[in-house]
Design a protein around this motif. Structure first.
Motif, PDB file in Angstrom:
ATOM      1  N   LYS A  48       1.033  -1.305  -0.247  1.00 19.28           N
ATOM      2  CA  LYS A  48      -0.220  -0.262  -0.007  1.00 19.28           C
ATOM      3  C   LYS A  48       0.959   1.143  -0.162  1.00 19.28           C
ATOM      4  N   GLY A  49       0.501   2.015  -1.252  1.00 14.92           N
ATOM      5  CA  GLY A  49       1.531   2.973  -1.273  1.00 14.92           C
ATOM      6  C   GLY A  49       2.967   3.303  -1.837  1.00 14.92           C
ATOM      7  N   GLY A  50       3.055   1.801  -2.251  1.00 12.39           N
ATOM      8  CA  GLY A  50       4.253   1.191  -3.089  1.00 12.39           C
ATOM      9  C   GLY A  50       4.840   2.862  -4.186  1.00 12.39           C
ATOM     10  N   ASN A  51       6.354   2.419  -4.341  1.00 11.44           N
ATOM     11  CA  ASN A  51       6.204   3.151  -5.533  1.00 11.44           C
ATOM     12  C   ASN A  51       6.863   2.024  -6.815  1.00 11.44           C
ATOM     13  N   ALA A  52       7.120   2.470  -7.728  1.00 15.15           N
ATOM     14  CA  ALA A  52       7.787   1.784  -8.650  1.00 15.15           C
ATOM     15  C   ALA A  52       8.821   1.455  -8.806  1.00 15.15           C
ATOM     16  N   VAL A  60      13.693   6.567  -2.227  1.00 13.87           N
ATOM     17  CA  VAL A  60      12.106   6.135  -2.105  1.00 13.87           C
ATOM     18  C   VAL A  60      12.605   4.983  -1.141  1.00 13.87           C
ATOM     19  N   SER A  61      12.075   4.752   0.242  1.00 18.41           N
ATOM     20  CA  SER A  61      12.013   3.370   0.304  1.00 18.41           C
ATOM     21  C   SER A  61      11.232   2.378   0.181  1.00 18.41           C
ATOM     22  N   ASN A  62       9.933   2.893  -0.184  1.00 26.05           N
ATOM     23  CA  ASN A  62       8.783   2.166   0.098  1.00 26.05           C
ATOM     24  C   ASN A  62       8.128   1.396  -1.278  1.00 26.05           C
ATOM     25  N   TYR A  63       9.399   0.330  -1.752  1.00 28.99           N
ATOM     26  CA  TYR A  63       8.933  -0.162  -2.710  1.00 28.99           C
ATOM     27  C   TYR A  63       8.111  -1.135  -3.200  1.00 28.99           C
TER      28      TYR A  63
END
Length: 111
Positions: A48-52, A60-63
């Motif tokens: 949830k809320g992850g990036n490409a 950015v740490s939420n991949y």
């Protein structure tokens, strides 16, 4: 929570494979099993809320992990090939034996 729905779909496919004597119903059950498994794998890889997973200048740490998506894409292609081959085999069996029921295909001593 949604994973339970996908696992239920997977087990419906297994029950259909084990309980059906009709080849078309078995192939449909195999497709349900595959669909449930693919959806389960995709749902496990969701963040949830992850990036490409593209490296940029920003930190950015939420991949999102791209591996489940790649595995499911490959599984979809293999499943399509399996379904097409299964339908071709079922057609051949129907033209040779005159039925798609497993009990009638096995036959008795008259074959």
């Amino acid at each position: 929570m949604i994973q339970y729905l996908f696992l239920a779909l997977f087990f419906v496919g297994i029950c259909g494979l084990l309980s059906s004597k009709n080849l078309i119903k078995m192939l449909i059950s195999l497709n349900l099993l595959e669909l449930g498994l693919n959806l389960f794998i995709i749902s496990i890889g969701y963040v949830k809320g992850g990036n490409a997973p593209i490296i940029t200048l920003e930190s950015v740490s939420n991949y999102v992990d791209p591996l489940p998506q790649a595995l499911v894409l490959t599984a979809i292609v293999i499943g399509f090939g399996t379904t097409a081959l299964g339908l071709a085999f079922i057609r051949k069996v129907y033209f040779e034996k005159g039925s798609i029921e497993i009990d009638e295909i096995r036959g008795g001593s008259d074959d």
